[in-house]
Structures are given as C-alpha cells and as structure tokens.
Scaffold this motif. Structure first.
Motif, PDB file in Angstrom:
ATOM      1  N   TYR A   1       0.829  -1.207   0.000  1.00  0.00           N
ATOM      2  CA  TYR A   1       0.000   0.000   0.000  1.00  0.00           C
ATOM      3  C   TYR A   1       0.868   1.263   0.000  1.00  0.00           C
ATOM      4  O   TYR A   1       0.642   2.186  -0.792  1.00  0.00           O
ATOM      5  CB  TYR A   1      -0.944   0.017   1.211  1.00  0.00           C
ATOM      6  N   PHE A   2       1.875   1.324   0.886  1.00  0.00           N
ATOM      7  CA  PHE A   2       2.718   2.515   0.948  1.00  0.00           C
ATOM      8  C   PHE A   2       3.582   2.677  -0.298  1.00  0.00           C
ATOM      9  O   PHE A   2       3.883   3.801  -0.700  1.00  0.00           O
ATOM     10  CB  PHE A   2       3.554   2.531   2.234  1.00  0.00           C
ATOM     11  N   THR A   3       3.970   1.579  -0.913  1.00  0.00           N
ATOM     12  CA  THR A   3       4.698   1.665  -2.181  1.00  0.00           C
ATOM     13  C   THR A   3       3.808   2.284  -3.248  1.00  0.00           C
ATOM     14  O   THR A   3       4.244   3.154  -4.006  1.00  0.00           O
ATOM     15  CB  THR A   3       5.186   0.274  -2.624  1.00  0.00           C
ATOM     16  N   TYR A   4       2.556   1.861  -3.286  1.00  0.00           N
ATOM     17  CA  TYR A   4       1.594   2.429  -4.227  1.00  0.00           C
ATOM     18  C   TYR A   4       1.430   3.936  -3.987  1.00  0.00           C
ATOM     19  O   TYR A   4       1.441   4.732  -4.939  1.00  0.00           O
ATOM     20  CB  TYR A   4       0.247   1.700  -4.063  1.00  0.00           C
ATOM     21  N   VAL A   5       1.321   4.343  -2.732  1.00  0.00           N
ATOM     22  CA  VAL A   5       1.160   5.758  -2.396  1.00  0.00           C
ATOM     23  C   VAL A   5       2.392   6.556  -2.820  1.00  0.00           C
ATOM     24  O   VAL A   5       2.279   7.639  -3.409  1.00  0.00           O
ATOM     25  CB  VAL A   5       0.874   5.935  -0.886  1.00  0.00           C
ATOM     26  N   VAL A   6       3.588   6.029  -2.547  1.00  0.00           N
ATOM     27  CA  VAL A   6       4.822   6.731  -2.915  1.00  0.00           C
ATOM     28  C   VAL A   6       4.916   6.878  -4.434  1.00  0.00           C
ATOM     29  O   VAL A   6       5.274   7.950  -4.938  1.00  0.00           O
ATOM     30  CB  VAL A   6       6.066   6.002  -2.352  1.00  0.00           C
ATOM     31  N   PHE A   7       4.576   5.829  -5.193  1.00  0.00           N
ATOM     32  CA  PHE A   7       4.624   5.920  -6.648  1.00  0.00           C
ATOM     33  C   PHE A   7       3.637   6.972  -7.158  1.00  0.00           C
ATOM     34  O   PHE A   7       3.950   7.728  -8.082  1.00  0.00           O
ATOM     35  CB  PHE A   7       4.343   4.562  -7.296  1.00  0.00           C
ATOM     36  N   LYS A   8       2.453   7.033  -6.571  1.00  0.00           N
ATOM     37  CA  LYS A   8       1.464   8.035  -6.997  1.00  0.00           C
ATOM     38  C   LYS A   8       1.905   9.449  -6.647  1.00  0.00           C
ATOM     39  O   LYS A   8       1.741  10.373  -7.447  1.00  0.00           O
ATOM     40  CB  LYS A   8       0.104   7.748  -6.362  1.00  0.00           C
ATOM     41  N   MET A   9       2.461   9.632  -5.460  1.00  0.00           N
ATOM     42  CA  MET A   9       2.817  10.969  -5.012  1.00  0.00           C
ATOM     43  C   MET A   9       4.084  11.503  -5.687  1.00  0.00           C
ATOM     44  O   MET A   9       4.316  12.713  -5.683  1.00  0.00           O
ATOM     45  CB  MET A   9       2.985  11.007  -3.493  1.00  0.00           C
ATOM     46  N   THR A  10       4.893  10.630  -6.251  1.00  0.00           N
ATOM     47  CA  THR A  10       6.092  11.096  -6.942  1.00  0.00           C
ATOM     48  C   THR A  10       5.858  11.261  -8.442  1.00  0.00           C
ATOM     49  O   THR A  10       6.764  11.649  -9.164  1.00  0.00           O
ATOM     50  CB  THR A  10       7.279  10.144  -6.695  1.00  0.00           C
ATOM     51  N   SER A  11       4.651  10.992  -8.888  1.00  0.00           N
ATOM     52  CA  SER A  11       4.258  11.257 -10.272  1.00  0.00           C
ATOM     53  C   SER A  11       3.522  12.592 -10.281  1.00  0.00           C
ATOM     54  O   SER A  11       2.382  12.686  -9.834  1.00  0.00           O
ATOM     55  CB  SER A  11       3.351  10.135 -10.782  1.00  0.00           C
ATOM     56  N   VAL A  12       4.185  13.651 -10.774  1.00  0.00           N
ATOM     57  CA  VAL A  12       3.657  15.010 -10.651  1.00  0.00           C
ATOM     58  C   VAL A  12       3.465  15.642 -12.028  1.00  0.00           C
ATOM     59  O   VAL A  12       4.315  15.513 -12.908  1.00  0.00           O
ATOM     60  CB  VAL A  12       4.610  15.893  -9.805  1.00  0.00           C
ATOM     61  N   GLU A  13       2.335  16.313 -12.171  1.00  0.00           N
ATOM     62  CA  GLU A  13       2.044  17.097 -13.365  1.00  0.00           C
ATOM     63  C   GLU A  13       1.648  18.496 -12.925  1.00  0.00           C
ATOM     64  O   GLU A  13       1.130  18.677 -11.826  1.00  0.00           O
ATOM     65  CB  GLU A  13       0.882  16.490 -14.154  1.00  0.00           C
ATOM     66  N   TYR A  14       1.896  19.469 -13.794  1.00  0.00           N
ATOM     67  CA  TYR A  14       1.433  20.826 -13.549  1.00  0.00           C
ATOM     68  C   TYR A  14       0.387  21.168 -14.597  1.00  0.00           C
ATOM     69  O   TYR A  14       0.540  20.843 -15.765  1.00  0.00           O
ATOM     70  CB  TYR A  14       2.580  21.841 -13.633  1.00  0.00           C
ATOM     71  N   GLU A  15      -0.680  21.831 -14.153  1.00  0.00           N
ATOM     72  CA  GLU A  15      -1.718  22.265 -15.076  1.00  0.00           C
ATOM     73  C   GLU A  15      -1.752  23.784 -15.084  1.00  0.00           C
ATOM     74  O   GLU A  15      -1.868  24.413 -14.030  1.00  0.00           O
ATOM     75  CB  GLU A  15      -3.084  21.735 -14.644  1.00  0.00           C
ATOM     76  N   TYR A  16      -1.612  24.349 -16.273  1.00  0.00           N
ATOM     77  CA  TYR A  16      -1.742  25.782 -16.451  1.00  0.00           C
ATOM     78  C   TYR A  16      -3.108  26.034 -17.083  1.00  0.00           C
ATOM     79  O   TYR A  16      -3.400  25.495 -18.146  1.00  0.00           O
ATOM     80  CB  TYR A  16      -0.680  26.336 -17.399  1.00  0.00           C
ATOM     81  N   SER A  17      -3.926  26.846 -16.446  1.00  0.00           N
ATOM     82  CA  SER A  17      -5.228  27.238 -16.994  1.00  0.00           C
ATOM     83  C   SER A  17      -5.234  28.753 -17.132  1.00  0.00           C
ATOM     84  O   SER A  17      -5.041  29.474 -16.147  1.00  0.00           O
ATOM     85  CB  SER A  17      -6.365  26.812 -16.074  1.00  0.00           C
ATOM     86  N   PHE A  18      -5.471  29.213 -18.344  1.00  0.00           N
ATOM     87  CA  PHE A  18      -5.483  30.648 -18.610  1.00  0.00           C
ATOM     88  C   PHE A  18      -6.875  31.046 -19.052  1.00  0.00           C
ATOM     89  O   PHE A  18      -7.390  30.542 -20.052  1.00  0.00           O
ATOM     90  CB  PHE A  18      -4.461  30.986 -19.706  1.00  0.00           C
ATOM     91  N   LEU A  19      -7.508  31.940 -18.296  1.00  0.00           N
ATOM     92  CA  LEU A  19      -8.849  32.407 -18.619  1.00  0.00           C
ATOM     93  C   LEU A  19      -8.903  33.917 -18.449  1.00  0.00           C
ATOM     94  O   LEU A  19      -8.781  34.433 -17.331  1.00  0.00           O
ATOM     95  CB  LEU A  19      -9.896  31.740 -17.726  1.00  0.00           C
ATOM     96  N   ASN A  20      -9.034  34.610 -19.568  1.00  0.00           N
ATOM     97  CA  ASN A  20      -9.213  36.070 -19.576  1.00  0.00           C
ATOM     98  C   ASN A  20      -8.200  36.824 -18.723  1.00  0.00           C
ATOM     99  O   ASN A  20      -8.550  37.674 -17.920  1.00  0.00           O
ATOM    100  CB  ASN A  20     -10.629  36.433 -19.139  1.00  0.00           C
TER     101      ASN A  20
END
Length: 165
Positions: free
Chosen positions: A53-72
C-alpha cells in the motif's frame, strides 16, 4: 463575453532523484517483507500488505504534473499528483505582470537575481521556459513556467506589450 480566452495545458514533471530513491526504498522494503515470512510467520502477510500500500502511495505521489489554466488574463497553476490529487498552487493576473518572456531575456534574468523564484516546470532541458515577473514592491517574484504556443498566444492577446515571444 465575446472575447473569452481559455487555454489549458498539462505538463508532466521529470521524476527527481529523490523520488527515484523513495521508490527504490519502498520496493526494497516490499522485497524484505516478503522474505520475512520465513522468520516472522503469518503476521508478515499484514506487513506485506502495508508495504505494498505505501509503495503504491509513494509511486502516486512522486508522479507530478502541472496544469496551467489561462482564462481572460488569469493564469491558474495547479499541481496534480498521481493523476488524481489536485493542489492549487498559485493564480497570476497577467494584467499586473511586469513582463512575460523567455528565461534568457535580460529583464527576466535581472529580476531573477533580485526576487523570489517559484518553479512550476518539468525539469526537461529542452523545454522553453518562460518567466513571469510580478512587480510587487514588498515581495518581487518570478514564476517559471513551460507554456506551449497556444498559451503564449493567449497571454500575448491579453497583454501584447509585456508578453515577449
């Protein structure tokens, strides 16, 4: 409004060295827990489950994306961890920015030496990194992003005098 500008971009951050170390340590812990069956017995099955379980959590938390949203004229930057957890990082009003330009621009370089830097980038060496210089008198700040052409064009449409292509 007729002239609404909306652009969204998601970039995946390169896995850092520390994330690789965490992942390897968790995998090693799982392997050790499997071999613990011989010594500990049936309680090690619970330990194996916890390790997985903790291995799964560490793999998920170290996979990072950034989202840029531009509105007006408002650029919102969010961090997405494990493609599921979203954390709002910052919101920038492009109308109040001093300059938006590639990181090798002289004004951006000068501002980076005198201000706080916030990095929302992938770490990819080939990526085109832009700096958004916020002209705040108390806490000057430079925000680093990796916008695509559509995002640059949308920002340029809103503030053509400060967005350098």
């Amino acid at each position: 409004m007729l002239n609404d500008q909306f652009v969204e971009q998601i970039i995946k951050r390169k896995i850092t060295f520390s994330a690789i170390v965490y992942r390897m340590l968790m995998l090693l812990l799982c392997v050790i827990s499997v071999f613990s069956i011989v010594f500990i017995g049936s309680i090690s099955i619970a330990i194996i489950g916890i390790c997985i379980y903790f291995t799964y959590v560490v793999f998920k938390m170290t996979s990072v994306e950034y989202e840029y949203s531009f509105l007006n004229g408002d650029l919102t930057i969010d961090k997405i961890m494990g493609q599921s957890r979203r954390k709002h990082l910052t919101e920038v009003d492009i109308k109040s920015a001093a300059i938006v330009a590639p990181i090798d621009n002289e004004e951006v370089q000068r501002a980076m030496m005198q201000s706080i830097e916030s990095k929302y980038i992938t770490g990819n060496r080939d990526a085109l990194v832009y700096g958004i210089v916020l002209a705040n008198e108390t806490n000057p700040e430079v925000i680093l992003i990796e916008p695509n052409e559509k995002l640059i064009d949308a920002m340029h449409y809103m503030r053509p005098n400060i967005v350098k292509k």
